[in-house]
Design an enzyme around this catalytic site. Sequence first.
Site, PDB file in Angstrom:
ATOM      1  N   ASP A  73      -4.399  22.705 -12.227  1.00 52.32           N
ATOM      2  CA  ASP A  73      -4.940  21.835 -13.279  1.00 52.32           C
ATOM      3  C   ASP A  73      -3.920  20.788 -13.741  1.00 52.32           C
ATOM      4  OD1 ASP A  73      -3.257  23.579 -14.480  1.00 52.32           O
ATOM      5  OD2 ASP A  73      -4.610  24.155 -16.102  1.00 52.32           O
ATOM      6  N   HIS A 104      11.553   6.096   6.999  1.00 55.48           N
ATOM      7  CA  HIS A 104      10.940   6.505   5.728  1.00 55.48           C
ATOM      8  C   HIS A 104      11.447   7.872   5.293  1.00 55.48           C
ATOM      9  CE1 HIS A 104       7.417   3.421   6.137  1.00 55.48           C
ATOM     10  NE2 HIS A 104       8.551   2.879   5.744  1.00 55.48           N
ATOM     11  N   ASP A 108      16.974   2.618  -0.219  1.00 53.61           N
ATOM     12  CA  ASP A 108      15.841   1.689  -0.293  1.00 53.61           C
ATOM     13  C   ASP A 108      15.042   2.109  -1.512  1.00 53.61           C
ATOM     14  OD1 ASP A 108      13.470   0.275  -0.047  1.00 53.61           O
ATOM     15  OD2 ASP A 108      13.318   0.558   2.120  1.00 53.61           O
ATOM     16  N   ASP A 161      11.696  -4.117  -4.334  1.00 55.35           N
ATOM     17  CA  ASP A 161      11.917  -3.388  -3.074  1.00 55.35           C
ATOM     18  C   ASP A 161      13.257  -3.849  -2.506  1.00 55.35           C
ATOM     19  OD1 ASP A 161      11.712  -2.094  -0.660  1.00 55.35           O
ATOM     20  OD2 ASP A 161      10.025  -3.272   0.087  1.00 55.35           O
ATOM     21  N   HIS A 209      11.390  -2.392  13.176  1.00 54.60           N
ATOM     22  CA  HIS A 209      10.361  -2.758  12.184  1.00 54.60           C
ATOM     23  C   HIS A 209      10.329  -4.266  12.002  1.00 54.60           C
ATOM     24  CE1 HIS A 209      13.507  -3.430   9.166  1.00 54.60           C
ATOM     25  NE2 HIS A 209      14.014  -2.236   9.450  1.00 54.60           N
ATOM     26  N   HIS A 252       7.593  -8.263   4.265  1.00 52.57           N
ATOM     27  CA  HIS A 252       6.179  -8.129   3.887  1.00 52.57           C
ATOM     28  C   HIS A 252       5.973  -8.746   2.519  1.00 52.57           C
ATOM     29  CE1 HIS A 252       7.645  -4.840   1.301  1.00 52.57           C
ATOM     30  NE2 HIS A 252       8.369  -4.470   2.335  1.00 52.57           N
ATOM     31  N   HIS A 296       3.881  -2.962  -0.305  1.00 52.50           N
ATOM     32  CA  HIS A 296       3.420  -3.706   0.876  1.00 52.50           C
ATOM     33  C   HIS A 296       2.164  -4.422   0.398  1.00 52.50           C
ATOM     34  CE1 HIS A 296       5.599  -0.547   3.552  1.00 52.50           C
ATOM     35  NE2 HIS A 296       6.420  -1.430   3.021  1.00 52.50           N
ATOM     36  N   GLU A 338      14.200  -8.146   5.218  1.00 54.54           N
ATOM     37  CA  GLU A 338      14.870  -6.861   5.376  1.00 54.54           C
ATOM     38  C   GLU A 338      15.171  -6.461   6.813  1.00 54.54           C
ATOM     39  OE1 GLU A 338      12.259  -3.448   4.634  1.00 54.54           O
ATOM     40  OE2 GLU A 338      10.768  -4.817   3.820  1.00 54.54           O
ATOM     41  N   TYR A 379      19.558   0.406  13.505  1.00 52.87           N
ATOM     42  CA  TYR A 379      19.516   1.864  13.374  1.00 52.87           C
ATOM     43  C   TYR A 379      20.014   2.473  14.678  1.00 52.87           C
ATOM     44  CZ  TYR A 379      16.584  -0.035   9.771  1.00 52.87           C
ATOM     45  OH  TYR A 379      16.121  -0.797   8.724  1.00 52.87           O
ATOM     46  N   ARG A 401      20.279  -1.302   6.598  1.00 51.53           N
ATOM     47  CA  ARG A 401      19.245  -2.290   6.278  1.00 51.53           C
ATOM     48  C   ARG A 401      19.713  -3.024   5.028  1.00 51.53           C
ATOM     49  NH1 ARG A 401      15.249   0.687   6.606  1.00 51.53           N
ATOM     50  NH2 ARG A 401      14.798   1.352   4.482  1.00 51.53           N
ATOM     51  N   GLU A 403      17.959  -5.557   2.219  1.00 50.81           N
ATOM     52  CA  GLU A 403      16.631  -6.044   1.828  1.00 50.81           C
ATOM     53  C   GLU A 403      16.667  -6.713   0.464  1.00 50.81           C
ATOM     54  OE1 GLU A 403      13.680  -2.914   1.235  1.00 50.81           O
ATOM     55  OE2 GLU A 403      12.069  -4.373   1.531  1.00 50.81           O
TER      56      GLU A 403
HETATM   57  N1  GLY Z   1      10.426   0.424   0.995  1.00 50.86           N
HETATM   58  C1  GLY Z   1       9.498   0.118   1.997  1.00 50.86           C
HETATM   59  C2  GLY Z   1       9.853  -1.119   2.700  1.00 50.86           C
HETATM   60  O1  GLY Z   1      10.975  -1.578   2.617  1.00 50.86           O
HETATM   61  O2  GLY Z   1       9.041  -1.728   3.313  1.00 50.86           O
HETATM   62 MN    MN Z   2      12.323  -1.284   1.047  1.00 47.56          MN
HETATM   63 MN    MN Z   3      10.289  -3.598   2.095  1.00 46.84          MN
END
Ligand code: GLY
Ligand code: MN
Ligand code: MN
Length: 433
Positions: A36, A239, A256, A267, A346, A350, A357, A380, A384, A401, A403
């Site tokens: 609950d 992720h 991240d 982000d 990747h 975005h 996103h 970003e 890797y 990364r 970003e």
């Molecule tokens: N944190 C998700 C991305 O960087 O797209």
């Molecule tokens: Mn990110």
């Molecule tokens: Mn991102």
Amino acid sequence: MKISEFISRRTRLLSAMTSNSVAIIPAAKELTRSRDTEFAFRQDSDFFYLTGFLEPDAVLVLTPGKDVETTLFCRPKDKMAEIWCGRRFGVERAKEEFGFDQTLSLDELDDQLLQLVNGNDTLYYGQGTYTEFDDQVWQLLSDLRGGPKKGWQAPQTIIDVRSLVHEMRLFKSEAELEIMAKAGEISAQGHIRAMQFAKPGATEYQLEAEIHHHYAMNGARHPAYGTIVGGGDNANILHYTENSDVLCDGDLVLIDSGCELQGYAADITRTFPVNGKFSKSQAALYDLVLEAQLAALEMIKPGNTLKQAAEVTIKVLTQGLIDLGILSGDLTQLIEDEAYKAYYMHGLGHWLGLDVHDVGDYKQDEKDRPFAPGMVLTVEPGLYIANDSNAPEQYRGIGIRIEDDVVVTATGYTNLTLGVPKTIAEIEALMAK
Ligand code: GLY
Ligand code: MN
Ligand code: MN
């Protein structure tokens, strides 16, 4: 944000709808976490964009050109429910405070929604997000089709309302940009706090806690998405959100994370050494990712496309991987063969907004969409190199990364997340303090 902004969004959507049409846009529902208890409630982004109303279960109905153009169905006042579960605006106050033409109780939804839809040629509705509500809408249409003797008539055409709303959401207003700048600033400070806290023996979840504490202390109670804190080889899981390991001397850590402020996401990714000093191979890879990111940022201006910026990034990264002896061969051929994908798998970025996103088409008339002022996106690039990769040993176990979040302006871009150090010298100076 002022209510007038939400009202003017509804007005814009109303004027984009065809004549004799109706739009139905439901709010989010509460979701059970266990038994609950519920997950923290998050309003549906489209519904929020058009209403600013933060209660679950509500339904917005738009009927352009009619005497009543905007209707909100919401939970009625209920003393016991409010004592246990929290205050509700209720039907009357919701109308006053949120500027609808009419508000009705959810108790009347079945009958009243049927009346509002009846006789329209077109229904704007976005199917597939709330399947229970979908069933309600399909039942309503079926009832209308079955009742010609009662003078009922179902819409002949159904259009996905999201195509209109998402195009609007892609271009941010001044008020939205102000909030997103603040979200960027709070998130940048959160990253700084994590950099200052990091040391060998600290844990990934402690860095996460430092960041989330900073967000919450600044009015952003929730992160915009699951925070990633990946030390060493964990950074190579794109992720990774377990955030359960101890940080080791000599490793990098990739974070991240961005807060959600008044519905809007930041982000940011930064990668830094756990002990405050980059090793030689870490520094070489880091500077390569930074060079790629700076080259991509140079491309952010009206008229250019995300694809063009991505191509520039790929060129810089591929050349760098050749120079470091991680790839070998001809630059053009390696790019054509997408050899970089073993280490950069990747996209470059975005759209960013109410969703991390964010919505909005990346193509227009089947062509890549040019940047235009008011769009907000992330930039970003990363590299890797997993422990089990074929790269020279000194580069294995390193994931990087970088970003940032940028707004496209008339002449270029504004970086919303500049507040957190990005060069090796800046990061090492901050961590040495
Ligand atoms: N944190 C998700 C991305 O960087 O797209
Ligand atoms: Mn990110
Ligand atoms: Mn991102």
